[in-house]
Design a protein around this motif. Structure first.
Motif, PDB file in Angstrom:
ATOM      1  N   PRO A 298      26.318  50.233  37.066  1.00 24.68           N
ATOM      2  CA  PRO A 298      27.663  49.664  37.210  1.00 24.68           C
ATOM      3  C   PRO A 298      28.307  49.404  35.855  1.00 24.68           C
ATOM      4  O   PRO A 298      27.618  49.139  34.867  1.00 24.68           O
ATOM      5  CB  PRO A 298      27.407  48.342  37.954  1.00 24.68           C
ATOM      6  CG  PRO A 298      26.075  48.517  38.600  1.00 24.68           C
ATOM      7  CD  PRO A 298      25.285  49.389  37.679  1.00 24.68           C
TER       8      PRO A 298
ATOM      9  N   GLU B  69      30.381  47.102  33.323  1.00 24.89           N
ATOM     10  CA  GLU B  69      30.453  45.650  33.161  1.00 24.89           C
ATOM     11  C   GLU B  69      31.773  45.176  32.550  1.00 24.89           C
ATOM     12  O   GLU B  69      31.973  43.982  32.365  1.00 24.89           O
ATOM     13  CB  GLU B  69      29.286  45.161  32.287  1.00 24.89           C
ATOM     14  CG  GLU B  69      27.907  45.549  32.804  1.00 24.89           C
ATOM     15  CD  GLU B  69      27.557  44.892  34.134  1.00 24.89           C
ATOM     16  OE1 GLU B  69      28.302  44.010  34.589  1.00 24.89           O
ATOM     17  OE2 GLU B  69      26.538  45.284  34.730  1.00 24.89           O
TER      18      GLU B  69
ATOM     19  N   ASN C 143      30.681  42.412  39.915  1.00 19.22           N
ATOM     20  CA  ASN C 143      29.735  43.532  39.869  1.00 19.22           C
ATOM     21  C   ASN C 143      28.724  43.348  40.997  1.00 19.22           C
ATOM     22  O   ASN C 143      28.782  42.361  41.735  1.00 19.22           O
ATOM     23  CB  ASN C 143      29.074  43.636  38.482  1.00 19.22           C
ATOM     24  CG  ASN C 143      28.206  42.429  38.154  1.00 19.22           C
ATOM     25  OD1 ASN C 143      27.887  41.605  39.007  1.00 19.22           O
ATOM     26  ND2 ASN C 143      27.821  42.321  36.896  1.00 19.22           N
TER      27      ASN C 143
ATOM     28  N   GLN D   8      31.911  48.050  40.873  1.00 19.01           N
ATOM     29  CA  GLN D   8      32.811  46.904  40.832  1.00 19.01           C
ATOM     30  C   GLN D   8      33.571  46.767  42.147  1.00 19.01           C
ATOM     31  O   GLN D   8      33.886  47.752  42.802  1.00 19.01           O
ATOM     32  CB  GLN D   8      33.818  47.043  39.688  1.00 19.01           C
ATOM     33  CG  GLN D   8      33.217  46.913  38.308  1.00 19.01           C
ATOM     34  CD  GLN D   8      34.271  46.951  37.207  1.00 19.01           C
ATOM     35  OE1 GLN D   8      35.476  46.939  37.473  1.00 19.01           O
ATOM     36  NE2 GLN D   8      33.816  46.993  35.971  1.00 19.01           N
TER      37      GLN D   8
END
Length: 280
Positions: free
Chosen positions: A99, A101, A123, A245
């Motif tokens: 993912p 950040e 997240n 996200q």
């Protein structure tokens, strides 16, 4: 110690069922709760030794056909079925992507455009990556608004803020459990789960239940010390430009007491932001 998430997941689901739940007769003394391994194997139409190897972590590449059979035998719902596939690494390799950040400037600008409703970005580990002004005000009772799971289980403000704390706690853990299947190689997620398991007995108990589901919309019953009760619905939207996200938008029914309370909260927050500048 080698982790065996697939085996743990299967054992947890097996423990939830009784023979009568699946049309089997009960016989003999049962040393553990739920179905026996051989009973699951019979229901799934497979060799009991093969199923035992799956639970023990000695067999790690079950076919989709076996996974479907086990899912049916253990009466898994759609989300648990998908989670089973992820734990068995039977999905395409794209789920290994880490993912992002950081939140794009365009998305931050979009959040700030929601002046009358809280909006923020998470997240998979439920870290708050960005939030608009009203979201900051909404979460102001917490010592630090950094991670929704930590805030729920470890911040003393959590139990007063969430009117239905037990329900919120279960939803948080179920989300994290699902996220470990979606992002099994995400270090931040495993670090968070480990820390919460070590510091919160309630989290550890819920985590061991292996309940998994993800919600894209629901109702939140909150109690804010400045404006009182808030009944808010929310929508979670995947951010296509940043896999992993989610943008979350809270909403109050127009004209409702909660809508009026949100407006008041926004006014109080704006006043507090102006006060330091006026004192200089």
């Amino acid at each position: 110690m080698t982790r065996n998430d697939l085996g743990d997941f299967l054992r947890a689901h097996r423990a939830r069922l009784r023979p009568g739940d699946v049309g089997l007769a009960s016989y003999g003394r049962r040393r553990v709760a739920g179905l026996r391994r051989e009973e699951v194997a019979v229901l799934a139409g497979m060799n009991s030794d093969y199923y035992a190897r799956l639970e023990q972590g000695r067999e790690r590449s079950p076919s989709p056909q076996f996974l479907d059979a086990i899912s049916g035998a253990l009466r898994m719902d759609h989300e648990a079925h998908d989670h089973l596939y992820r734990l068995a690494d039977a999905l395409p390799t794209g789920h290994r992507t880490q993912p992002r950040e950081t939140v794009s400037p365009g998305l931050i600008q979009l959040l700030d455009g929601y002046t009358n409703t809280p909006a923020f970005v998470l997240n998979p580990a439920l870290d708050l990556l960005a939030a608009n002004s009203l979201a900051d005000a909404l979460f102001s009772p917490f010592g630090k608004a950094d991670n929704l799971a930590r805030m729920t289980f470890l911040d003393p403000a959590g139990r007063g803020f969430y009117a239905q704390w037990d329900r919120t706690a279960e939803a948080v853990v179920s989300h994290l459990r699902q996220a470990t299947g979606l992002k099994p190689h995400y270090p931040r997620l495993h670090q968070l789960v480990g820390a919460l398991t070590d510091t919160s007995e309630e989290f550890a108990t819920l985590w061991s239940s292996h309940t998994v589901y993800g919600k894209t919309h629901d109702t939140k019953e909150l109690i804010h010390p400045d404006v009182g009760p808030l009944s808010l619905t929310y929508q979670s939207l995947d951010v296509r430009g940043a896999p992993g996200q989610q943008a979350v938008i809270y909403h109050a029914e127009p004209g409702s007491p909660s809508s009026q309370a949100l407006s008041l909260l926004g006014s109080l927050n704006a006043t507090r932001r102006r006060e330091p500048a006026s004192e200089q």
